[in-house]
Design a protein around this motif. Structure first.
Motif, PDB file in Angstrom:
ATOM      1  N   GLY A   4       0.804  -1.215   0.000  1.00 18.77           N
ATOM      2  CA  GLY A   4       0.000   0.000   0.000  1.00 18.77           C
ATOM      3  C   GLY A   4       0.838   1.266   0.000  1.00 18.77           C
ATOM      4  O   GLY A   4       2.070   1.234   0.111  1.00 18.77           O
ATOM      5  N   LEU A 193       5.035  -0.601   4.073  1.00 24.57           N
ATOM      6  CA  LEU A 193       4.393   0.031   2.931  1.00 24.57           C
ATOM      7  C   LEU A 193       5.250  -0.080   1.680  1.00 24.57           C
ATOM      8  O   LEU A 193       6.480  -0.185   1.755  1.00 24.57           O
ATOM      9  N   ASP A 217      -3.604   9.832   4.737  1.00 27.20           N
ATOM     10  CA  ASP A 217      -3.580   8.745   5.717  1.00 27.20           C
ATOM     11  C   ASP A 217      -2.956   9.166   7.037  1.00 27.20           C
ATOM     12  O   ASP A 217      -3.358   8.690   8.102  1.00 27.20           O
ATOM     13  N   ASN A 459      -7.659   3.151   9.818  1.00 33.27           N
ATOM     14  CA  ASN A 459      -7.085   1.926   9.261  1.00 33.27           C
ATOM     15  C   ASN A 459      -5.567   1.960   9.212  1.00 33.27           C
ATOM     16  O   ASN A 459      -4.944   1.077   8.613  1.00 33.27           O
ATOM     17  N   TRP A 477       1.738   1.071   8.733  1.00 31.85           N
ATOM     18  CA  TRP A 477       1.035   0.055   7.949  1.00 31.85           C
ATOM     19  C   TRP A 477      -0.411   0.496   7.754  1.00 31.85           C
ATOM     20  O   TRP A 477      -0.942   1.312   8.508  1.00 31.85           O
ATOM     21  N   ILE A 478      -1.023  -0.034   6.728  1.00 36.15           N
ATOM     22  CA  ILE A 478      -2.410   0.303   6.405  1.00 36.15           C
ATOM     23  C   ILE A 478      -3.213  -0.985   6.252  1.00 36.15           C
ATOM     24  O   ILE A 478      -2.808  -1.899   5.527  1.00 36.15           O
ATOM     25  N   ARG A 479      -4.341  -1.046   6.969  1.00 41.02           N
ATOM     26  CA  ARG A 479      -5.232  -2.186   6.837  1.00 41.02           C
ATOM     27  C   ARG A 479      -6.147  -1.933   5.634  1.00 41.02           C
ATOM     28  O   ARG A 479      -6.864  -0.941   5.566  1.00 41.02           O
ATOM     29  N   ARG A 480      -6.083  -2.833   4.683  1.00 34.60           N
ATOM     30  CA  ARG A 480      -6.867  -2.664   3.443  1.00 34.60           C
ATOM     31  C   ARG A 480      -8.132  -3.522   3.464  1.00 34.60           C
ATOM     32  O   ARG A 480      -8.236  -4.487   4.187  1.00 34.60           O
TER      33      ARG A 480
END
Length: 480
Positions: A4, A193, A217, A459, A477-480
């Motif tokens: 991401g 990422l 974000d 997220n 980090w990004i929760r998708r």
């Protein structure tokens, strides 16, 4: 979750990608420096204890005169060339010669010697037992490829070579810096990422609204009111609790603040609670003492005590002596800086024989003025968990980073003794004396605690800061 792109809003644009020209603090270019160059050291945001990253150790056996820096094995720059002790030596030696944020810090190093490919020995100009903290909060923490730096600024800005978690893909000035994952980063599987996009957003309301609406974000934040509103909106927040704070530095090298009465009058005229209400809707933490209540060095001795009658008497006394207090207050273009400045101007308008003009300048110009000392009063700050080395740097008469120009024998003596003391009880007593002397001399007027913060969407995880609010992008980090 891996992968991401994180869209990050920052508070300051970069003039160059040269690490010597970047500032390792939340209000400037810290996240960019960490992304491109990684970190030798970080610290625990609560205790200030040093943590090792690309450095394996950083030790002294003589109470801070000499140190040995040991690097982790196998470190390489993003082009595959080794990041070794010779590269650190090149960067640290070079920092002394480049006008930038950390020239004064690097100048504390008298000599550097490569012992072996992983070991650098440094000898300081004077003992500083906690010198590792200087590395943590300065550009000394960022090491670039010597060969890339030697190619010149234009070539380096086009193709910066570091050993950080990301590398440069594209830099569109006054728009965006686009970064991609460095496959050679030492701490795999980080970064989590694939990409970062950095954009500047000076307006606090815009920063918050953009994150709330999903247009960004992460936002680097400095405004207490935004931190409060972000928490209410259910965003993730990370706020460092630091002592010291944002202050107005009063230049003692020239009139009107070369007269202690002018500095004292300004302090007596300042209502910190009213400024907090004007700038932060009361959400800020007023810096009425040098150390926060969470600090082991905390004492309740006030730095300033509002007294309108005393302030007016001093203003009148100076005017009668042909020294009316008239000055320019230089501030950065952030919303909270301008609000604080306008609050100070409004408060002083209620007094006779004092006037203030506000000059809003960009971060690069502000940094240049701090170096040249061509100002009357300027916003700056000193933020810390452990007071060493920040207080010595800010207020010792021999420090190149001493913006106000204060040079007081008693203050110098206490700061130097505190720098080399090892017992906590002795250090606490010395720093209590430092606070008392600062209250008497008024080289600066502390306003509010700093709010080194990061805000993120629901997220997003991995908001980790160190030093003076320096965000580690490899942790995101990004929760998708």
């Amino acid at each position: 979750m891996p992968g991401g792109t994180a869209r990050v809003l920052t508070l300051s644009d970069a003039r160059s990608l040269d690490p010597a020209m970047l500032f390792n603090a939340y209000a400037s270019t810290a996240v960019l420096g960490n992304a491109l160059y990684g970190t030798l050291l970080t610290d625990d945001p609560a205790s200030g204890e040093v943590r090792y990253r690309m450095a394996e150790s950083f030790t002294t056996s003589d109470n801070g005169t000499t140190f040995e820096l040991k690097l982790r094995p196998g470190l390489v720059f993003s082009d595959g060339t080794p990041l070794d002790a010779a590269a650190v030596k090149y960067n640290w030696d070079r920092l002394k010669t480049v006008p930038g944020a950390s020239a004064a810090d690097a100048s504390l190093v008298g000599s550097t010697e490569v012992i072996d490919p992983r070991t650098l020995r440094i000898t300081l100009t004077a003992p500083i037992p906690k010198f590792a903290q200087i590395v943590v909060i300065s550009s000394m923490n960022w090491i670039a490829s010597p060969a890339a730096l030697a190619a010149g600024q234009q070539a380096f800005d086009a193709h910066p070579i570091g050993a950080g978690p990301f590398t440069l893909e594209r830099w569109t000035r006054q728009d965006a810096i686009e970064l991609v994952k460095n496959p050679r980063y030492w701490d795999a599987p980080k970064p989590y990422l694939d990409r970062l996009t950095l954009r500047v957003a000076l307006d606090g309301g815009q920063r918050l609204n953009t994150v709330v609406s999903g247009g960004a974000d992460v936002a680097i934040e400095s405004h207490w009111w935004n931190v409060s509103r972000a928490a209410e909106a259910g965003l993730r927040t990370n706020v460092m609790q630091l002592s010291g704070g944002v202050y107005v530095a009063l230049n003692q090298r020239r009139a009107p603040f070369n007269d202690v009465r002018a500095r004292q009058a300004l302090a007596y005229a300042s209502d910190l609670q009213a400024l907090n209400l004007a700038a932060y809707n009361g959400a800020g933490q007023v810096a009425d003492t040098l150390f926060s209540k969470q600090s082991t060095f905390y004492t309740d001795t006030p730095l300033t005590t509002p007294n309108r009658d005393t302030a007016q008497r001093l203003f009148d006394e100076l005017a009668a002596a042909g020294k009316p207090v008239s000055f320019t207050l230089t501030v950065s273009p952030t919303a909270d800086s301008k609000a604080l400045a306008e609050g100070i101007q409004a408060q002083l308008s209620a007094f006779r024989n004092v006037s203030v003009q506000i000059d809003v300048v960009d971060h690069a110009r502000s940094a240049a003025l701090r170096t040249s000392h061509d100002f009357d009063a300027i916003f700056s700050g000193v933020f810390f968990v452990d007071p060493e080395p920040r207080l010595w740097n800010a207020f010792n008469g021999q420090s190149d980073a001493n913006i106000s120009g204060v040079n007081d024998e008693a203050l110098n003596t206490d700061l130097q003794a505190a720098r080399t003391a090892t017992g906590e009880a002795e250090r606490k007593a010395l720093y209590a004396a430092v606070q008392q002397r600062l209250a008497e001399l008024v080289p600066v007027i502390f306003l509010v605690r700093a709010a080194p913060s990061a805000l993120a969407g629901k997220n997003v995880g991995g908001l980790v800061q160190y030093g003076n609010g320096s965000l580690l992008p490899e942790e995101l980090w990004i929760r998708r």
